[in-house]
Write a protein that holds these residues in place. Structure first.
Motif, PDB file in Angstrom:
ATOM      1  N   VAL A  26       1.394 -37.492  48.057  1.00 40.75           N
ATOM      2  CA  VAL A  26       2.471 -38.307  48.643  1.00 40.75           C
ATOM      3  C   VAL A  26       2.686 -37.935  50.108  1.00 40.75           C
ATOM      4  N   LYS A  27       2.663 -36.636  50.371  1.00 40.78           N
ATOM      5  CA  LYS A  27       2.833 -36.166  51.744  1.00 40.78           C
ATOM      6  C   LYS A  27       1.762 -36.750  52.664  1.00 40.78           C
ATOM      7  N   THR A  28       0.498 -36.667  52.203  1.00 40.03           N
ATOM      8  CA  THR A  28      -0.606 -37.186  53.009  1.00 40.03           C
ATOM      9  C   THR A  28      -0.456 -38.688  53.225  1.00 40.03           C
ATOM     10  N   SER A  29      -0.064 -39.403  52.133  1.00 37.82           N
ATOM     11  CA  SER A  29       0.097 -40.858  52.240  1.00 37.82           C
ATOM     12  C   SER A  29       1.177 -41.220  53.249  1.00 37.82           C
ATOM     13  N   ARG A  30       2.284 -40.491  53.181  1.00 35.10           N
ATOM     14  CA  ARG A  30       3.388 -40.807  54.096  1.00 35.10           C
ATOM     15  C   ARG A  30       3.033 -40.452  55.539  1.00 35.10           C
ATOM     16  N   ILE A  31       2.307 -39.384  55.704  1.00 33.24           N
ATOM     17  CA  ILE A  31       1.882 -39.019  57.060  1.00 33.24           C
ATOM     18  C   ILE A  31       0.977 -40.099  57.645  1.00 33.24           C
ATOM     19  N   GLU A  32       0.020 -40.555  56.809  1.00 32.13           N
ATOM     20  CA  GLU A  32      -0.881 -41.610  57.292  1.00 32.13           C
ATOM     21  C   GLU A  32      -0.122 -42.898  57.570  1.00 32.13           C
ATOM     22  N   THR A  33       0.854 -43.223  56.683  1.00 38.88           N
ATOM     23  CA  THR A  33       1.671 -44.430  56.902  1.00 38.88           C
ATOM     24  C   THR A  33       2.462 -44.307  58.198  1.00 38.88           C
ATOM     25  N   ALA A  34       3.024 -43.090  58.413  1.00 38.88           N
ATOM     26  CA  ALA A  34       3.781 -42.872  59.645  1.00 38.88           C
ATOM     27  C   ALA A  34       2.894 -43.007  60.877  1.00 38.88           C
ATOM     28  N   LYS A  35       1.677 -42.482  60.754  1.00 32.17           N
ATOM     29  CA  LYS A  35       0.744 -42.617  61.882  1.00 32.17           C
ATOM     30  C   LYS A  35       0.438 -44.104  62.150  1.00 32.17           C
ATOM     31  N   GLY A  36       0.235 -44.864  61.038  1.00 36.66           N
ATOM     32  CA  GLY A  36      -0.035 -46.291  61.222  1.00 36.66           C
ATOM     33  C   GLY A  36       1.146 -47.011  61.844  1.00 36.66           C
ATOM     34  N   ASP A  37       2.373 -46.681  61.352  1.00 34.05           N
ATOM     35  CA  ASP A  37       3.573 -47.298  61.929  1.00 34.05           C
ATOM     36  C   ASP A  37       3.723 -46.938  63.394  1.00 34.05           C
ATOM     37  N   THR A  38       3.409 -45.677  63.697  1.00 39.51           N
ATOM     38  CA  THR A  38       3.500 -45.258  65.101  1.00 39.51           C
ATOM     39  C   THR A  38       2.510 -46.024  65.979  1.00 39.51           C
ATOM     40  N   ALA A  39       1.277 -46.210  65.455  1.00 39.50           N
ATOM     41  CA  ALA A  39       0.280 -46.969  66.219  1.00 39.50           C
ATOM     42  C   ALA A  39       0.731 -48.421  66.414  1.00 39.50           C
ATOM     43  N   ASN A  40       1.311 -49.017  65.313  1.00 38.15           N
ATOM     44  CA  ASN A  40       1.799 -50.405  65.444  1.00 38.15           C
ATOM     45  C   ASN A  40       2.937 -50.499  66.446  1.00 38.15           C
ATOM     46  N   ASN A  61       3.520 -48.482  68.980  1.00 38.25           N
ATOM     47  CA  ASN A  61       2.992 -48.321  70.332  1.00 38.25           C
ATOM     48  C   ASN A  61       2.333 -49.611  70.829  1.00 38.25           C
ATOM     49  N   ALA A  62       1.571 -50.267  69.903  1.00 40.22           N
ATOM     50  CA  ALA A  62       0.955 -51.541  70.298  1.00 40.22           C
ATOM     51  C   ALA A  62       2.007 -52.596  70.609  1.00 40.22           C
ATOM     52  N   LEU A  63       3.060 -52.625  69.752  1.00 40.44           N
ATOM     53  CA  LEU A  63       4.149 -53.588  69.978  1.00 40.44           C
ATOM     54  C   LEU A  63       4.874 -53.292  71.286  1.00 40.44           C
ATOM     55  N   TYR A  64       5.024 -52.023  71.569  1.00 39.33           N
ATOM     56  CA  TYR A  64       5.701 -51.640  72.806  1.00 39.33           C
ATOM     57  C   TYR A  64       4.902 -52.090  74.030  1.00 39.33           C
ATOM     58  N   GLN A  65       3.596 -51.966  73.934  1.00 39.36           N
ATOM     59  CA  GLN A  65       2.754 -52.426  75.038  1.00 39.36           C
ATOM     60  C   GLN A  65       2.893 -53.930  75.233  1.00 39.36           C
ATOM     61  N   SER A  66       2.942 -54.672  74.089  1.00 35.74           N
ATOM     62  CA  SER A  66       3.143 -56.126  74.177  1.00 35.74           C
ATOM     63  C   SER A  66       4.498 -56.458  74.784  1.00 35.74           C
ATOM     64  N   TYR A  67       5.523 -55.684  74.380  1.00 38.19           N
ATOM     65  CA  TYR A  67       6.867 -55.912  74.898  1.00 38.19           C
ATOM     66  C   TYR A  67       6.923 -55.659  76.397  1.00 38.19           C
ATOM     67  N   LYS A  68       6.236 -54.622  76.843  1.00 39.79           N
ATOM     68  CA  LYS A  68       6.225 -54.338  78.272  1.00 39.79           C
ATOM     69  C   LYS A  68       5.550 -55.480  79.041  1.00 39.79           C
ATOM     70  N   ALA A  69       4.527 -56.087  78.439  1.00 38.46           N
ATOM     71  CA  ALA A  69       3.826 -57.178  79.125  1.00 38.46           C
ATOM     72  C   ALA A  69       4.642 -58.471  79.106  1.00 38.46           C
ATOM     73  N   SER A  70       5.251 -58.816  77.924  1.00 35.55           N
ATOM     74  CA  SER A  70       6.023 -60.075  77.806  1.00 35.55           C
ATOM     75  C   SER A  70       7.263 -59.798  76.978  1.00 35.55           C
ATOM     76  N   PRO A  71       8.324 -59.317  77.558  1.00 35.93           N
ATOM     77  CA  PRO A  71       9.509 -58.942  76.789  1.00 35.93           C
ATOM     78  C   PRO A  71      10.115 -60.100  76.025  1.00 35.93           C
ATOM     79  N   GLN A  72      10.275 -61.273  76.666  1.00 36.54           N
ATOM     80  CA  GLN A  72      10.959 -62.392  76.034  1.00 36.54           C
ATOM     81  C   GLN A  72      10.168 -62.934  74.852  1.00 36.54           C
ATOM     82  N   ILE A  73       8.882 -63.120  75.058  1.00 39.82           N
ATOM     83  CA  ILE A  73       8.042 -63.657  73.974  1.00 39.82           C
ATOM     84  C   ILE A  73       7.986 -62.675  72.808  1.00 39.82           C
ATOM     85  N   THR A  74       7.851 -61.425  73.142  1.00 38.76           N
ATOM     86  CA  THR A  74       7.765 -60.419  72.085  1.00 38.76           C
ATOM     87  C   THR A  74       9.068 -60.339  71.307  1.00 38.76           C
TER      88      THR A  74
END
Length: 317
Positions: A239-253, A255-268
């Motif tokens: 469970v620990k490993t699964s949650r860590i991997e899920t957290a890593k995936g959420d963090t990557a998503n 970060n990607a969303l944040y990059q999109s927001y920085k490029a187009s805040p209103q659309i995002t």
């Protein structure tokens, strides 16, 4: 026969006897199982341990003492009558450390280690060995309990007797070397005492059996608990490993969303609102209104059903 002839004959006989004596006493043999001391005028001058034929000065200048290499046995506390072993009560009867009387015997295996000491340092080395054996055995039994002497303590008693006996014999310097010590049957002096002790021993064995069974049950339950604990730990690690991997995936998503927001805040921002609404109201139909309250666009979140498509077409007309 003249006196001169008599003297000559006597001298010849004496010379002949001397030659015979020299021939007979100038050599000796040592067997494979023997060792020897060469004495010159009564003093030890050589030790012979190699078997075979050897030469020496004739007697009385040199003499030879031959000793066996074999291992001897001294039996203490027991003897034989008509080929049957019997207890020597005066020897075998001993007092234990807990003030009980028992019968104990011993067999000491020994050999001649130092021939000169064995020959000169004691008038009767075997008697000294006997007395030392008695002292060592009685001393060790006197420091032991009757339970130990009659059950599982015999090996320890043998070892201690051997150590004490070796120390005594070495201090006497009588040329004897202790090879081994074997404790014979240790027994009680009469049937009544023997019966009582047997009952106590049986009770002790039953107690030990119960204790062993309890320990076996304890070990079984401990192993089961350890296995269950290890299984839970393994699941927790998963469970620990699964949650860590899920957290890593959420963090990557994120970060990607944040990059999109920085490029187009209103659309995002609008896309996030729509995606959130889709998640919390998956079966709802959403209308986007203008500032006057009019419908400017119809945005179905779920795929349109056939009747909904007809309705939408009518509304658009």
């Amino acid at each position: 026969m003249t006196l001169k002839h008599i003297y000559q004959a006597t001298a010849g006989i004496i010379i002949l006897l001397i030659l015979v004596l020299v021939a007979l006493t100038s050599w000796y043999t040592v067997d494979q199982s023997e060792q020897a001391l060469v004495l010159t005028l009564g003093e030890v001058t050589e030790e012979i341990k190699d078997p075979g034929l050897h030469f020496k000065a004739p007697w009385p200048i040199q003499s030879v003492e031959v000793f066996s290499r074999e291992t001897y046995s001294l039996v203490f506390g027991y003897g034989e009558v008509d080929g049957q072993p019997v207890v020597k009560m005066e020897e075998a009867k001993m007092l234990t450390g807990d003030e009980n009387i028992l019968l104990a015997g011993l067999v000491v295996q020994w050999r001649i280690g130092h021939m000169a000491d064995y020959l000169f340092n004691a008038e009767d080395p075997q008697t000294m060995l006997y007395n030392a054996t008695s002292a060592a055995l009685r001393g060790v039994i006197g420091n032991s309990t009757i339970d130990s002497a009659l059950t599982d303590g015999k090996a320890e008693i043998e070892q201690k007797v051997r150590e004490q006996l070796t120390t005594l014999i070495n201090s006497y310097e009588i040329g004897i070397e202790i090879v081994d010590v074997k404790l014979q049957n240790v027994d009680l002096p009469n049937d009544n005492v023997r019966k009582a002790f047997t009952e106590v021993t049986d009770a002790r064995e039953q107690m030990n059996t119960k204790i062993n069974e309890a320990r076996k049950y304890e070990n079984q339950k401990l192993n089961e608990a350890k296995g269950e604990a290890e299984a839970k730990l393994s699941r927790a690690e998963g469970v620990k490993t699964s949650r860590i991997e899920t957290a890593k995936g959420d963090t990557a998503n994120f970060n990607a969303l944040y990059q999109s927001y920085k490029a187009s805040p209103q659309i995002t921002q609008e896309r996030l609102i729509l995606e959130t609404m889709e998640q919390i109201m998956p079966g709802a139909q959403i209308y986007i209104m203008d500032d006057n309250g009019g419908t400017v666009k119809y945005l179905p979140i779920q795929p349109l059903q056939p009747n909904q498509a007809v309705q939408k077409g009518a509304e658009q007309r």
